[in-house]
Enzyme design. Structure first.
Site, short mmCIF file in Angstrom:
data_model
loop_
_atom_site.label_atom_id
_atom_site.label_comp_id
_atom_site.label_asym_id
_atom_site.label_seq_id
_atom_site.Cartn_x
_atom_site.Cartn_y
_atom_site.Cartn_z
N TYR A 1 -1.37 54.27 25.23
CA TYR A 1 -1.69 54.40 23.80
C TYR A 1 -3.03 55.10 23.59
O TYR A 1 -3.23 55.76 22.57
CB TYR A 1 -1.67 53.03 23.13
CG TYR A 1 -0.28 52.51 22.88
CD1 TYR A 1 0.40 52.83 21.71
CD2 TYR A 1 0.37 51.71 23.81
CE1 TYR A 1 1.69 52.37 21.48
CE2 TYR A 1 1.65 51.24 23.59
CZ TYR A 1 2.31 51.58 22.42
OH TYR A 1 3.59 51.12 22.20
N GLU B 1 5.23 44.52 23.11
CA GLU B 1 5.70 44.96 24.43
C GLU B 1 5.22 44.02 25.53
O GLU B 1 5.97 43.74 26.49
CB GLU B 1 5.24 46.40 24.68
CG GLU B 1 6.01 47.40 23.81
CD GLU B 1 5.26 48.69 23.57
OE1 GLU B 1 4.38 49.04 24.38
OE2 GLU B 1 5.56 49.36 22.55
N GLN C 1 19.11 55.71 27.66
CA GLN C 1 19.48 54.31 27.46
C GLN C 1 21.00 54.20 27.28
O GLN C 1 21.61 55.03 26.61
CB GLN C 1 18.78 53.71 26.23
CG GLN C 1 17.32 53.42 26.41
CD GLN C 1 16.45 54.65 26.37
OE1 GLN C 1 16.71 55.58 25.59
NE2 GLN C 1 15.42 54.69 27.20
N PRO D 1 27.84 48.20 22.56
CA PRO D 1 27.18 46.90 22.37
C PRO D 1 28.12 45.88 21.71
O PRO D 1 28.00 44.67 21.96
CB PRO D 1 25.99 47.22 21.47
CG PRO D 1 26.34 48.49 20.78
CD PRO D 1 27.16 49.25 21.78
N PHE E 1 21.54 55.45 18.89
CA PHE E 1 21.41 56.02 20.22
C PHE E 1 20.56 57.28 20.12
O PHE E 1 20.98 58.29 19.57
CB PHE E 1 22.78 56.36 20.81
CG PHE E 1 23.63 55.15 21.12
CD1 PHE E 1 23.05 53.90 21.31
CD2 PHE E 1 25.00 55.26 21.24
CE1 PHE E 1 23.82 52.78 21.61
CE2 PHE E 1 25.78 54.14 21.53
CZ PHE E 1 25.19 52.91 21.72
#
Length: 395
Positions: free
Chosen positions: A98, A140, A207, A277, A385
């Site tokens: 970051y 996170e 992903q 999913p 997606f």
């Protein structure tokens, strides 16, 4: 929240900054990749850089976050932040990165806006950035802790146990640990990242949703081949080269499109490969003997293009209060309705929680129809997606 000093400055400069965000993010990525070419090679999706979608998603997230700070100063847009944080964690993003982003983003802001970036303006937007960055870092960190992996160390080598051709352009892979140890648990609806080394040496990441229920010693992903280079370079590589016995690098599971642990009625609406999913959710509901009312909507081009069609029917049939509603653009002699999915044709129970996954036009249409029918915005959840070009739409 923003400081009292920063609020009027951000409010006054938001139109100028927002109007220049596309230029700013374009300049930002140019600077970032010049200084750190390994990030483009091994972390960022080169396809989304080429088509500009990642730039649009970054601009949208910054603008949405700044607007949220001004309109709701005592709260955070946690739905947006959670989605971003899950994606970052699945890539192994670390808190130190970051600072790198901050350096090049603010240099890009100064280059684009020039003398308009006074010290006062710079301080105000610095607050915006670090409020967003620190919120993401905290989320996170929690995700890494919950998943049981150190910050950024999400990758594990997994063996392809099975490869199954589902349709002409869709293949599923069953993944297992080579040492026989059980796969980690996950929540139905989550995804993993898959990293492959391409012929030019780049290690690109994409992903893929876990398309079967948790609780098994193996995972399954389903990959649709995307034409075009670099847009579909990972899916094309997997289709062309990945075989049973090969190993691939796979992340821990992440993603916030997951079922609530209550008995509310459900709508699971998908289009194309967005069914993956939903398959995991349905598999979990069937395996746990759920008696919840579940309406399943799926849209596809044709029976031949519908991956896992027989499995979808079997899972819905296993639910005592499950109903299946299919739409195919070319239904042929199937029992599907012709054309595009229309949720207004359904009689959904009051209090239905909706989960959507598919192309952006599908998501926009279905969400709009649900809102018009009286479904609360907070009860509509979605998965995109690729870069989320719809940030803030549910708020």
């Amino acid at each position: 929240m923003l400081s009292e000093q920063a609020i009027p400055v951000v409010r006054a400069t938001l139109p100028a900054v927002g109007g220049a965000l596309d230029q700013i993010t374009e300049r930002f990525y140019s600077r970032l990749f010049a200084a750190h070419p390994e990030l483009l090679r091994d972390l960022f999706n080169r396809g989304n850089q080429t088509n500009g979608e990642q730039r649009k998603a970054l601009a949208g997230s910054i603008a949405a976050f700044a607007v949220a700070l001004l309109e709701n100063p005592d709260s955070r847009p946690d739905a947006m932040l959670s989605r971003i944080a899950h994606k970052h964690a699945s890539l192994g993003v670390t808190s130190a990165q970051y600072k790198v982003v901050h350096e090049h983003l603010f240099a890009a802001i100064v280059e684009v806006l020039g003398e308009a970036v006074t010290p006062e303006v710079a301080r105000a937007w610095d607050e915006v950035y670090w409020l967003m960055a620190n919120a993401l870092i905290a989320i996170e960190a929690r995700l890494y802790q919950e998943t049981g992996v150190p910050e950024g160390e999400v990758w594990r080598s997994m063996e392809i146990a099975e490869r199954q051709e589902e349709t002409a352009d869709t293949v599923s892979f069953v993944l297992r640990h080579a040492d026989g140890s059980p796969t980690a648990s996950f929540r139905p609806g989550q995804y993993v990242s898959v990293q492959v080394q391409l012929p030019d040496g780049a290690r690109q990441i994409r992903q893929y949703s876990l398309s079967a229920a948790p609780g098994r010693p193996q995972w399954r992903i389903t990959v649709k081949r995307v034409d075009g280079d670099p847009a579909g370079e990972v899916s094309s590589w997997l289709h062309a080269h990945a075989r049973a016995g090969d190993t691939v690098e796979v992340s821990a599971p992440f993603g916030d499109l997951v079922l609530p642990e209550d008995q509310s009625p459900l709508l699971l609406a998908s289009a194309g490969i967005g069914s993956t999913p939903m398959l995991a959710m349905l598999d979990h509901l069937a395996a746990t003997g759920s008696t919840r009312p579940v309406a399943v909507v799926h849209a596809d081009r044709s029976p031949a293009s519908h991956a896992h069609a027989a499995e979808l029917r079997r899972l819905v049939d296993a639910l005592p209060h499950g109903t299946l509603h299919l739409w195919y653009e070319e239904p042929g002699d199937s029992d599907a309705r012709p054309g595009r999915a229309d949720v207004t044709a359904l009689d959904l129970p009051t209090g239905t929680t909706a989960y959507l996954c598919g192309p952006l036009p599908f998501l926009r249409t279905v969400r709009g129809d649900l809102l018009d029918a009286g479904t609360a915005a907070a009860d509509i959840h979605y998965e995109v997606f690729g870069p989320d070009l719809w940030l803030g739409a549910e708020n």
